[in-house]
Structure formats: C-alpha cells, structure tokens
Enzyme design. Sequence first.
Site, mmCIF file in Angstrom:
data_model
loop_
_atom_site.group_PDB
_atom_site.id
_atom_site.type_symbol
_atom_site.label_atom_id
_atom_site.label_comp_id
_atom_site.label_asym_id
_atom_site.label_seq_id
_atom_site.Cartn_x
_atom_site.Cartn_y
_atom_site.Cartn_z
ATOM 1 N N ASP A 33 0.819 -1.218 0.000
ATOM 2 C CA ASP A 33 0.000 0.000 0.000
ATOM 3 C C ASP A 33 0.849 1.264 0.000
ATOM 4 O OD1 ASP A 33 0.817 -0.938 2.603
ATOM 5 O OD2 ASP A 33 -0.386 0.669 3.483
ATOM 6 N N ARG A 55 3.269 1.769 -12.041
ATOM 7 C CA ARG A 55 2.769 1.296 -10.739
ATOM 8 C C ARG A 55 1.759 0.176 -10.966
ATOM 9 N NH1 ARG A 55 2.748 6.827 -9.821
ATOM 10 N NH2 ARG A 55 0.487 7.013 -9.957
ATOM 11 N N LYS A 146 -5.799 -0.247 6.955
ATOM 12 C CA LYS A 146 -4.582 0.033 7.732
ATOM 13 C C LYS A 146 -4.441 1.530 7.960
ATOM 14 C CE LYS A 146 -0.259 0.877 6.459
ATOM 15 N NZ LYS A 146 1.014 0.759 5.744
ATOM 16 N N GLU A 187 -2.067 0.518 13.798
ATOM 17 C CA GLU A 187 -0.604 0.486 13.681
ATOM 18 C C GLU A 187 0.075 1.677 14.343
ATOM 19 O OE1 GLU A 187 0.896 0.270 9.648
ATOM 20 O OE2 GLU A 187 2.964 0.288 10.320
ATOM 21 N N GLU A 189 3.469 2.622 15.074
ATOM 22 C CA GLU A 189 4.851 2.161 14.827
ATOM 23 C C GLU A 189 5.856 3.011 15.589
ATOM 24 O OE1 GLU A 189 6.162 2.087 10.687
ATOM 25 O OE2 GLU A 189 8.247 1.732 11.294
ATOM 26 N N LYS A 229 -0.936 -3.914 14.546
ATOM 27 C CA LYS A 229 0.295 -3.980 13.739
ATOM 28 C C LYS A 229 1.364 -3.183 14.457
ATOM 29 C CE LYS A 229 2.186 -3.276 9.131
ATOM 30 N NZ LYS A 229 1.902 -3.503 7.714
ATOM 31 N N SER A 318 3.117 -8.635 8.473
ATOM 32 C CA SER A 318 2.438 -7.750 7.524
ATOM 33 C C SER A 318 3.539 -6.859 6.970
ATOM 34 C CB SER A 318 1.367 -6.928 8.248
ATOM 35 O OG SER A 318 0.811 -5.985 7.355
ATOM 36 N N TYR A 381 5.030 6.228 4.618
ATOM 37 C CA TYR A 381 4.346 5.274 3.770
ATOM 38 C C TYR A 381 3.470 5.977 2.758
ATOM 39 C CZ TYR A 381 4.535 0.299 3.476
ATOM 40 O OH TYR A 381 4.868 -0.951 3.088
HETATM 41 P P1 13P Z 1 7.495 -2.211 6.407
HETATM 42 O O1 13P Z 1 8.082 -1.801 5.105
HETATM 43 O O2 13P Z 1 8.181 -1.583 7.582
HETATM 44 O O3 13P Z 1 7.330 -3.695 6.537
HETATM 45 O O4 13P Z 1 6.065 -1.531 6.463
HETATM 46 C C1 13P Z 1 4.882 -2.183 6.406
HETATM 47 C C2 13P Z 1 3.762 -1.254 6.625
HETATM 48 O O5 13P Z 1 2.645 -1.538 6.253
HETATM 49 C C3 13P Z 1 3.994 0.036 7.307
HETATM 50 O O6 13P Z 1 2.794 0.719 7.490
#
Ligand code: 13P
Length: 381
Positions: A33, A55, A146, A187, A189, A229, A318, A381
């Site tokens: 994604d 893409r 996500k 998530e 992180e 996540k 994931s 991301y």
């Molecule tokens: P990674 O590239 O760190 O595995 O990231 C996965 C992801 O979905 C981050 O939001």
Amino acid sequence: MLPSRNLPSDVKTELNSIAKKLVANGKGILAADESVGNVGKHFSEIGVENTTENRRLYRQLLVTTAPDIAPYISGVILFEETLYQKTDNDVLFVNVLRDNGIIAGIKVDKGLSPLDGTENETTTLGLDDLDERCSKYKRDGADFAKWRCTLRISDKTPTRKALLENANVLARYADICQQNRIVPIVEPEVLTEGDHNLERSRTVAENVLNHVFAALSDFGVYLPGILLKTQMVLPGNTCPFKFTTEDIAAATTEALSSRVPAAVPGVVFLSGGQSEEDATVNLNSINALQSCHCKPTADHERCKCDNTPAFPWKLTFSFGRALQASVLRAWSGKKESVELAKGELLKRCRANSLATQGDYEPGSIPTFAGNVNLYTANHNY
Ligand code: 13P
C-alpha cells in the site's frame, strides 16, 4: 451511532471472522500500500519511472502471483489507486485476490503530519472523510484497512502529547472502520531511529501500547474485530550494542504480553527497515516462543508439553519492504523479468510462513536482496 463494541452481533461476527482469517495458521499479510511518493523512492532505486502505468504493472506482478502465494498470504493491503486498477485482461485486482481466497485491504490514512509544539513528532491525517471513504471501500471489495501512526524515541520523546494524540487518532479510525464492517489494523509504529538499547525500546513499546489500548477501550472499539500492527522490539539503528534474535524475540513478546488483551486475534509485525532475512529470522524466533516445537511422536515423549500456545494472539507478518525488496530488484521494470520476480515473492512468502510456525531455518531460502538493510530515515508510507 453506537460504539463499535455494541454493534449488532452479525457485524461483530463478520469482523471477528475477517480478523481470524487474516491471521490463519501459516499465513500473513503482504503490505503493498505504498503511497505514490513512496513507490517513487523504490522505483528510483531500480531505474523505473514513477508513472501510473508502471505502478499498475508492478502491482499486477504482485497481485497475479496470488494463485502461488495464497497458501501463505491471507490478505494484501492496497493503496487507493490500486483498489481500482485492473490486469492486462481487464480484471480488477481485488477480484484476482478474492478469486484466490486472499482478502483485499486498503490503506486509509493520508500520511504523517507534524504535531505542533513537539520536536519532530507526528500525527496522522485522514479522519475527516473517513466514514464515507470506508463505506465506499467496503462496497468496492475491501474488508480490512490500515492506518499508520509513528512515534520516535529520543531523550525527550515520545512526549505524552504525542502518545495521547496518536492513540486517540487510532481509536477514532478503528471505530469508524468497524461501523463500516471493515477490520481496522491499528498500527502505532515506534521508529528504530536512534541509539537507544533494547530495554529502552521495550519500555517505550509498552508505554505506547498502554495508551493505544486505553483509547481503544474509551472509544468502544470491539477488540475481537481488530488486528494490532506493531514493530518488533529492536535496538535503535545506531545503538552500539548487539543483541541476538532471541533477545529481540524475548523483548517483543514481553512487551506484548503485558499490554495486549487476549481478545485481540492477532499481532502482525511490520518489518521496519530490517533486511528480508533478519525480519524472517526474528519472526521465527518470536514464534519459537509461542509453542514447543516437538514433533508429535518421539520428541513429544521427551518434552511432555501440552502444546498450548504461550500467547493468546497469533503472531504473524504484515511486511512491506521485507517482502518486496528482492521482487523489485529482480523485476527492475523489465517485462522479461516478471516471472523471476514472482518467484522471489513466492520464496519470501514461504519463508515467512515457515517463520510463523517457528520452522524457518535461517539462510535456507535465499533471495536477491535477502541481506540488504532496508532502513531509510524518516520513512513515510
Ligand atoms: P514495512 O516496510 O516496515 O514492513 O512496512 C509495512 C507497513 O505496512 C507500514 O505501514
């Protein structure tokens, strides 16, 4: 609107069943994604222009590997553009996935934004029209979503402000998804940037999870219908000390055990800049702690375990970068390399599937970029 935990029982059953399928034995999620800008960074490394058609070609490669990866992959997270893209044969990618028993998911956040009054901390955008978007995405074939928030470790961070803000944003997102019969992957992180050691990483992970689960509870989120996540608990990327994969597995499961309620069906790990091989080996070590690996007959006589899992939730992958680095390099935008690249994806999926059972032998499934460090600063991301 009722809080999600009071949703009608058929909706709860649907959410729980999707979440459980996503973490079915031996399966994990392919995170594909990446936003347009993020794909651009990956494409520039392999000399491919970041156009809509390139893409589409790259995502077609991933999606059409579905018949082979389906034993190992339960779901694929797509970027909005990809949800509506089709194969050369005019079949929607979501239909290719569905026809192979793979669940389509979608990234619904709109990226990170600076959190005013903090040093380099962020919140995540996208709540404003989320309800309408989720209702549309569900109709268009997405059953899970996500949303990524990030926190960073330094002497002064994460601040209480960032902890509260990100936990609340994640809880609001999760609630809105569930109202639309979409399973939210929550998530938060914690980035690996920094020279902190494993212990500091673990305490921050626990603090973040504390805030997130408090907010999920306050917002009435239905826990059997979410997945968490998170990062593996790793030392900072410039930490001078070395830790073993067993240390990482112990720190990760310790942080989760004390903070993640048993009602959550699964924890799915992001790879966070680890090499493909390190991510797989660490996932394997984590799952080696989940149960005894005796074989049914002779070994079992010796250990006499009852084979009950050590943790109440499934522990799977994931991964984004750690499933795609070899694929991208093998492909390099060339039509004649598509099959080779699909083979790399299959190998990584198989390796990670073995790791979810604690059965991966380090180094046994080499891939093009298996040992390349995939860390980049300020990864968005
Ligand atoms: P990674 O590239 O760190 O595995 O990231 C996965 C992801 O979905 C981050 O939001």
